[in-house]
Scaffold this motif. Structure first.
Motif, mmCIF file in Angstrom:
data_model
loop_
_atom_site.group_PDB
_atom_site.id
_atom_site.type_symbol
_atom_site.label_atom_id
_atom_site.label_comp_id
_atom_site.label_asym_id
_atom_site.label_seq_id
_atom_site.Cartn_x
_atom_site.Cartn_y
_atom_site.Cartn_z
ATOM 1 N N ASP A 178 0.827 -1.212 0.000
ATOM 2 C CA ASP A 178 0.000 0.000 0.000
ATOM 3 C C ASP A 178 0.861 1.262 0.000
ATOM 4 O OD1 ASP A 178 -2.576 1.118 -0.053
ATOM 5 O OD2 ASP A 178 -2.473 1.580 2.087
ATOM 6 N N ASN A 179 2.049 1.187 -0.600
ATOM 7 C CA ASN A 179 2.850 2.405 -0.679
ATOM 8 C C ASN A 179 2.353 3.272 -1.829
ATOM 9 O OD1 ASN A 179 3.800 0.894 -2.826
ATOM 10 N ND2 ASN A 179 5.943 1.337 -2.464
ATOM 11 N N GLU A 180 2.993 4.403 -2.067
ATOM 12 C CA GLU A 180 2.545 5.350 -3.085
ATOM 13 C C GLU A 180 2.504 4.725 -4.478
ATOM 14 O OE1 GLU A 180 4.039 9.612 -5.056
ATOM 15 O OE2 GLU A 180 4.862 8.917 -3.148
ATOM 16 N N VAL A 181 3.524 3.926 -4.792
ATOM 17 C CA VAL A 181 3.578 3.290 -6.114
ATOM 18 C C VAL A 181 2.441 2.279 -6.261
ATOM 19 C CG1 VAL A 181 4.937 1.747 -7.597
ATOM 20 C CG2 VAL A 181 6.043 3.672 -6.435
ATOM 21 N N ALA A 182 2.207 1.473 -5.248
ATOM 22 C CA ALA A 182 1.137 0.479 -5.308
ATOM 23 C C ALA A 182 -0.223 1.142 -5.513
ATOM 24 C CB ALA A 182 1.130 -0.367 -4.034
ATOM 25 N N PHE A 193 1.352 5.002 -15.535
ATOM 26 C CA PHE A 193 0.644 4.856 -14.253
ATOM 27 C C PHE A 193 0.776 6.102 -13.381
ATOM 28 C CE2 PHE A 193 2.157 0.610 -15.530
ATOM 29 C CZ PHE A 193 0.932 -0.031 -15.708
ATOM 30 N N GLY A 194 1.076 7.234 -14.000
ATOM 31 C CA GLY A 194 1.242 8.471 -13.243
ATOM 32 C C GLY A 194 2.523 8.511 -12.434
ATOM 33 N N LEU A 195 3.490 7.631 -12.774
ATOM 34 C CA LEU A 195 4.713 7.513 -11.989
ATOM 35 C C LEU A 195 5.951 7.998 -12.742
ATOM 36 C CD1 LEU A 195 4.029 3.949 -10.527
ATOM 37 C CD2 LEU A 195 3.900 6.113 -9.269
ATOM 38 N N GLY A 196 5.734 8.557 -13.920
ATOM 39 C CA GLY A 196 6.860 8.943 -14.761
ATOM 40 C C GLY A 196 7.808 9.922 -14.108
ATOM 41 N N ASP A 197 7.299 10.779 -13.229
ATOM 42 C CA ASP A 197 8.139 11.799 -12.595
ATOM 43 C C ASP A 197 8.711 11.348 -11.254
ATOM 44 O OD1 ASP A 197 7.659 13.571 -14.685
ATOM 45 O OD2 ASP A 197 5.866 14.396 -13.713
ATOM 46 N N THR A 198 8.289 10.187 -10.765
ATOM 47 C CA THR A 198 8.719 9.765 -9.428
ATOM 48 C C THR A 198 9.536 8.472 -9.425
ATOM 49 O OG1 THR A 198 6.598 8.631 -9.092
ATOM 50 C CG2 THR A 198 6.779 10.890 -8.274
ATOM 51 N N VAL A 199 9.383 7.631 -10.433
ATOM 52 C CA VAL A 199 10.113 6.359 -10.492
ATOM 53 C C VAL A 199 11.068 6.408 -11.686
ATOM 54 C CG1 VAL A 199 9.929 3.851 -10.660
ATOM 55 C CG2 VAL A 199 8.168 5.143 -9.448
ATOM 56 N N ASP A 200 12.345 6.664 -11.416
ATOM 57 C CA ASP A 200 13.284 6.889 -12.515
ATOM 58 C C ASP A 200 13.609 5.631 -13.305
ATOM 59 O OD1 ASP A 200 14.765 5.617 -10.569
ATOM 60 O OD2 ASP A 200 16.294 7.193 -10.380
ATOM 61 N N TYR A 201 13.371 4.447 -12.728
ATOM 62 C CA TYR A 201 13.676 3.208 -13.436
ATOM 63 C C TYR A 201 12.456 2.627 -14.165
ATOM 64 C CZ TYR A 201 11.970 1.603 -8.856
ATOM 65 O OH TYR A 201 11.234 1.427 -7.713
ATOM 66 N N LEU A 202 11.342 3.343 -14.161
ATOM 67 C CA LEU A 202 10.145 2.856 -14.845
ATOM 68 C C LEU A 202 10.371 2.646 -16.341
ATOM 69 C CD1 LEU A 202 7.203 2.015 -14.924
ATOM 70 C CD2 LEU A 202 6.557 4.434 -14.945
ATOM 71 N N PRO A 203 11.028 3.576 -17.070
ATOM 72 C CA PRO A 203 11.275 3.326 -18.501
ATOM 73 C C PRO A 203 12.072 2.045 -18.738
ATOM 74 C CG PRO A 203 11.649 5.634 -17.969
ATOM 75 C CD PRO A 203 11.469 4.926 -16.661
ATOM 76 N N ASP A 204 13.048 1.762 -17.860
ATOM 77 C CA ASP A 204 13.818 0.519 -17.990
ATOM 78 C C ASP A 204 12.905 -0.689 -17.822
ATOM 79 O OD1 ASP A 204 16.259 1.836 -18.368
ATOM 80 O OD2 ASP A 204 16.593 2.010 -16.212
ATOM 81 N N LEU A 205 12.022 -0.634 -16.845
ATOM 82 C CA LEU A 205 11.104 -1.749 -16.607
ATOM 83 C C LEU A 205 10.136 -1.935 -17.774
ATOM 84 C CD1 LEU A 205 10.068 -1.603 -12.846
ATOM 85 C CD2 LEU A 205 11.506 -3.282 -13.986
#
Length: 293
Positions: A178-182, A193-205
């Protein structure tokens, strides 16, 4: 926290593509006995709790099943806690058992866990225990260790969400924690998922998720984690963080050197084939594989 100059200076260099294991994670743990401070040993114990999690569910389902030897909590300790909760008595004091075990077993008893343990549902008992474990670990005062557990939770959840979207399945029930990403993964329909500015490794994933060969994909995920470990221990070369990171790297190598490649590829192909037919059971199996990492 201690400084472990001699220990770390004496560790063999390792790489993810090593074909031979330097030592097992259990052997490394034994090597650390008597070297680490009491506080630092608790961090190593936190890592090994995931095997006690496995044994906890196994004990609840089938008490006479042989436990995973990498766990530390004994049959008698599990049994004493389980029986006390079933009889609504105060459990015996035991500092080796984390508080979330009690939370999990209380839910298991109240909700008839044994009866429902094998039911294919979106929210499995394994997921619930994993969520409790991650929440517990992410509260650890050591920022490196807490961040590592959150990284793994996020990676598993993001790959699951991407897979659900690809196959038209409802992702909300498959996200753990239940963290912010979840929370974002459960609710957002945006490509990132609205996480582009907060999770820097999302493009890699996202690029990794496009890999059709799941064995190759698993290796790329491990490489991403390996890189994270290198970056986050660079300025702490002789601290417990580097010892913890070495243990994590050993586990990755141990997993790859003991993997039956033929069996693994066959299993992955079957899962992918079933996913293409929109099978929720297949996704459940896929998630179990993801959560093992």
């Amino acid at each position: 926290m201690g400084k472990y100059y001699c220990l770390i200076a004496g560790l063999p260099n390792i790489a993810l593509d090593d074909s031979k294991l330097t030592c097992s994670i259990n052997e490394f743990r034994r090597e650390l006995d008597g070297i680490l401070t009491k506080a630092d040993k608790k961090l190593i114990d936190l890592f090994f709790l995931k095997f006690d999690n496995k044994n906890l569910i196994a004990h609840a389902q089938q008490p006479d099943r042989d436990p995973d030897p990498r766990g530390c909590i004994t049959y008698d300790e599990f049994d004493a806690l389980f029986k006390a909760l079933k009889e609504e008595e105060k459990p015996p004091k035991n500092d080796r058992i984390p508080p979330y075990f009690k939370v999990f077993l209380e839910a298991w008893i109240v909700e008839g866990g044994l009866r429902n343990a094998l039911t294919a549902t979106a929210s499995t008992w394994e997921d619930r225990l994993a969520a409790l474990y991650y929440a517990y670990a992410m509260k650890n005062p050591n920022k490196f260790v807490a961040d590592w557990f959150e990284l793994n939770l996020n990676i598993n959840n993001m790959l699951t969400a991407i897979t659900c979207r690809k196959h038209g399945l409802d992702k909300a029930g498959y996200i753990v924690g239940d963290n912010e990403v979840a929370q974002a993964l459960r609710t957002s329909n945006a490509r990132d998922f609205g996480l582009g500015d907060t999770v820097d490794y999302l493009p890699d994933l996202q690029r990794i998720a496009e890999e059709n060969d799941l064995m190759v994909r698993e290796k790329k995920v491990d490489l991403l984690k390996w890189k994270w470990l290198e970056e986050h221990t660079f300025f702490k070369p002789f601290g417990i963080e580097s010892v913890f990171a070495y243990l994590l790297k050993l586990e990755m190598i141990e997993r790859w050197t003991t993997l039956d490649k033929g069996t693994g590829e066959k299993t992955f192909r079957e899962i992918v084939g079933a996913m293409k037919k929109g099978s929720e059971n297949a996704l459940e199996e896929f998630r179990k594989l993801e959560m093992k990492n």
